[in-house]
Design a protein around this motif. Structure first.
Motif, PDB file in Angstrom:
ATOM      1  N   LEU A 145       0.805  -1.221   0.000  1.00  0.00           N
ATOM      2  CA  LEU A 145       0.000   0.000   0.000  1.00  0.00           C
ATOM      3  C   LEU A 145       0.836   1.268   0.000  1.00  0.00           C
ATOM      4  O   LEU A 145       0.374   2.315  -0.450  1.00  0.00           O
ATOM      5  CB  LEU A 145      -0.963   0.006   1.194  1.00  0.00           C
ATOM      6  CG  LEU A 145      -2.320  -0.675   0.962  1.00  0.00           C
ATOM      7  CD1 LEU A 145      -2.168  -2.144   0.633  1.00  0.00           C
ATOM      8  CD2 LEU A 145      -3.228  -0.496   2.187  1.00  0.00           C
ATOM      9  N   ASP A 148       4.437   2.652  -3.755  1.00  0.00           N
ATOM     10  CA  ASP A 148       4.572   3.685  -4.787  1.00  0.00           C
ATOM     11  C   ASP A 148       5.124   4.979  -4.207  1.00  0.00           C
ATOM     12  O   ASP A 148       6.026   5.610  -4.780  1.00  0.00           O
ATOM     13  CB  ASP A 148       3.238   3.918  -5.489  1.00  0.00           C
ATOM     14  CG  ASP A 148       2.105   4.262  -4.528  1.00  0.00           C
ATOM     15  OD1 ASP A 148       2.265   4.060  -3.307  1.00  0.00           O
ATOM     16  OD2 ASP A 148       1.052   4.720  -5.007  1.00  0.00           O
ATOM     17  N   ARG A 241      -0.669   7.126   3.486  1.00  0.00           N
ATOM     18  CA  ARG A 241      -0.947   6.443   2.227  1.00  0.00           C
ATOM     19  C   ARG A 241      -1.612   5.090   2.484  1.00  0.00           C
ATOM     20  O   ARG A 241      -2.589   4.729   1.819  1.00  0.00           O
ATOM     21  CB  ARG A 241       0.354   6.259   1.431  1.00  0.00           C
ATOM     22  CG  ARG A 241       0.194   5.560   0.079  1.00  0.00           C
ATOM     23  CD  ARG A 241      -0.717   6.331  -0.862  1.00  0.00           C
ATOM     24  NE  ARG A 241      -0.246   7.672  -1.145  1.00  0.00           N
ATOM     25  CZ  ARG A 241       0.537   7.987  -2.182  1.00  0.00           C
ATOM     26  NH1 ARG A 241       0.945   7.063  -3.024  1.00  0.00           N
ATOM     27  NH2 ARG A 241       0.906   9.246  -2.365  1.00  0.00           N
ATOM     28  N   VAL A 242      -1.110   4.355   3.458  1.00  0.00           N
ATOM     29  CA  VAL A 242      -1.692   3.055   3.807  1.00  0.00           C
ATOM     30  C   VAL A 242      -3.122   3.230   4.297  1.00  0.00           C
ATOM     31  O   VAL A 242      -4.050   2.538   3.849  1.00  0.00           O
ATOM     32  CB  VAL A 242      -0.844   2.353   4.888  1.00  0.00           C
ATOM     33  CG1 VAL A 242      -1.572   1.118   5.421  1.00  0.00           C
ATOM     34  CG2 VAL A 242       0.522   1.954   4.332  1.00  0.00           C
ATOM     35  N   SER A 244      -5.310   5.724   3.968  1.00  0.00           N
ATOM     36  CA  SER A 244      -6.273   6.236   2.991  1.00  0.00           C
ATOM     37  C   SER A 244      -6.668   5.157   1.989  1.00  0.00           C
ATOM     38  O   SER A 244      -7.848   5.059   1.614  1.00  0.00           O
ATOM     39  CB  SER A 244      -5.696   7.453   2.267  1.00  0.00           C
ATOM     40  OG  SER A 244      -4.520   7.127   1.552  1.00  0.00           O
ATOM     41  N   LYS A 245      -5.713   4.344   1.566  1.00  0.00           N
ATOM     42  CA  LYS A 245      -6.050   3.263   0.644  1.00  0.00           C
ATOM     43  C   LYS A 245      -6.936   2.216   1.315  1.00  0.00           C
ATOM     44  O   LYS A 245      -7.908   1.735   0.720  1.00  0.00           O
ATOM     45  CB  LYS A 245      -4.774   2.611   0.107  1.00  0.00           C
ATOM     46  CG  LYS A 245      -4.035   3.437  -0.924  1.00  0.00           C
ATOM     47  CD  LYS A 245      -2.876   2.653  -1.519  1.00  0.00           C
ATOM     48  CE  LYS A 245      -2.220   3.410  -2.655  1.00  0.00           C
ATOM     49  NZ  LYS A 245      -1.114   2.627  -3.284  1.00  0.00           N
ATOM     50  N   ALA A 246      -6.606   1.865   2.550  1.00  0.00           N
ATOM     51  CA  ALA A 246      -7.405   0.870   3.258  1.00  0.00           C
ATOM     52  C   ALA A 246      -8.807   1.379   3.536  1.00  0.00           C
ATOM     53  O   ALA A 246      -9.790   0.634   3.437  1.00  0.00           O
ATOM     54  CB  ALA A 246      -6.714   0.468   4.558  1.00  0.00           C
ATOM     55  N   SER A 248     -10.510   3.410   1.740  1.00  0.00           N
ATOM     56  CA  SER A 248     -11.287   3.355   0.501  1.00  0.00           C
ATOM     57  C   SER A 248     -11.835   1.958   0.264  1.00  0.00           C
ATOM     58  O   SER A 248     -12.968   1.803  -0.217  1.00  0.00           O
ATOM     59  CB  SER A 248     -10.439   3.810  -0.685  1.00  0.00           C
ATOM     60  OG  SER A 248      -9.400   2.887  -0.961  1.00  0.00           O
ATOM     61  N   LEU A 249     -11.081   0.940   0.618  1.00  0.00           N
ATOM     62  CA  LEU A 249     -11.564  -0.438   0.474  1.00  0.00           C
ATOM     63  C   LEU A 249     -12.684  -0.719   1.469  1.00  0.00           C
ATOM     64  O   LEU A 249     -13.730  -1.267   1.099  1.00  0.00           O
ATOM     65  CB  LEU A 249     -10.412  -1.420   0.669  1.00  0.00           C
ATOM     66  CG  LEU A 249     -10.795  -2.914   0.672  1.00  0.00           C
ATOM     67  CD1 LEU A 249     -11.487  -3.324  -0.624  1.00  0.00           C
ATOM     68  CD2 LEU A 249      -9.564  -3.779   0.938  1.00  0.00           C
TER      69      LEU A 249
END
Length: 258
Positions: A145, A148, A241-242, A244-246, A248-249
């Motif tokens: 996650l 990038d 970053r981790v 926010s991505k999690a 969203s899931l």
């Protein structure tokens, strides 16, 4: 949702009410193993625990107590490392998840702080939960996650274990447990074999693993890479970053159908 999201802090009646609002559970999965001179043995557990708390503060989900023991045979060359067998680990994590399905959990996210090494085991657990038990299961390795962003902002050429990425994230999440005055850079004299790479973001085109004897030869301190370049700012960016991505899931999973 109740103000509390950690299931260990809820009564059974509070949990029963909470599962009327969400059927998604975050399960932090870590390990207890050496992390050099400057980081504690519980890094791989502390990180996913703290990250799960941040996710739950921003989304509709519950958080389970962490699993603190993982597959760590390559770190047994230093005191404090605890390791369990691959099959034992898989069965334990699977059984924990299946048990939660009995009281309302339909979706589980295995938030993996011991990333790279125990990824294969958790991928198998996810498959078993989905095919044999009808649960929606996901493996969430932290490195995937933040990879990038880490590749864009990194200061070190090598960060494999207890180095720039993990140290930065611990500075952001658990600063009182980090001893930057003890941090030492470790370099690898020999190039990695073709198709392999020691870096956490490296191009590994074949499956491979280090033994405890090989790790002992590579690093006298226990870390691989340069933790001295780690900063709170880098850690906060990686953690965000981790999270926010999690989130969203989780939000997509919790979105009402139709």
């Amino acid at each position: 949702m109740p103000e509390k999201y950690a299931i260990a802090d809820l009564t059974w009646r509070e949990l029963d009410a909470a599962t009327d609002e969400t059927s998604t559970l975050l399960l932090p999965v870590g390990s207890t193993e050496q992390h050099g001179h400057h980081l504690p043995l519980g890094v791989d557990t502390h990180m996913p625990e703290a990250i799960c708390r941040r996710i739950a503060e921003r989304s509709r989900c519950l958080v389970a107590p962490a699993i603190p023991y993982g597959v760590s045979p390559h770190h047994t060359f230093k005191p404090g490392t605890v390791t369990v067998g691959s099959e034992t680990f898989r069965r334990y994590v699977r059984d924990v998840c299946v048990s939660t399905s009995e009281w309302g959990i339909e979706t589980v996210l295995l938030v993996n702080g011991h990333y790279l090494v125990q990824d294969p085991e958790l991928e198998i657990v996810v498959r078993d939960l989905r095919t044999d038990h009808g649960m929606r299961a996901f493996h969430v390795p932290l490195v995937d996650l933040f990879a990038d962003l880490a590749d864009e902002i990194r200061e070190s050429d090598l960060s494999f274990h207890a180095s720039e990425f993990e140290t930065s994230m611990m500075l952001a999440l658990c600063p009182d447990l980090v001893h930057m005055d003890r941090a030492e850079a470790t370099t690898i004299a020999e190039e990695a074999l073709p198709l392999t790479d020691y870096d956490a973001l490296g191009d590994n085109e074949v499956g491979w693993a280090l033994s405890a004897d090989e790790m002992a030869e590579l690093t006298p301190t226990g870390n691989l890479g340069d933790p001295t370049v780690a900063t709170v700012e880098t850690g906060e960016r990686l953690v965000e970053r981790v999270v926010s991505k999690a989130v969203s899931l989780v939000d997509a999973l919790e979105r009402p159908e139709g």
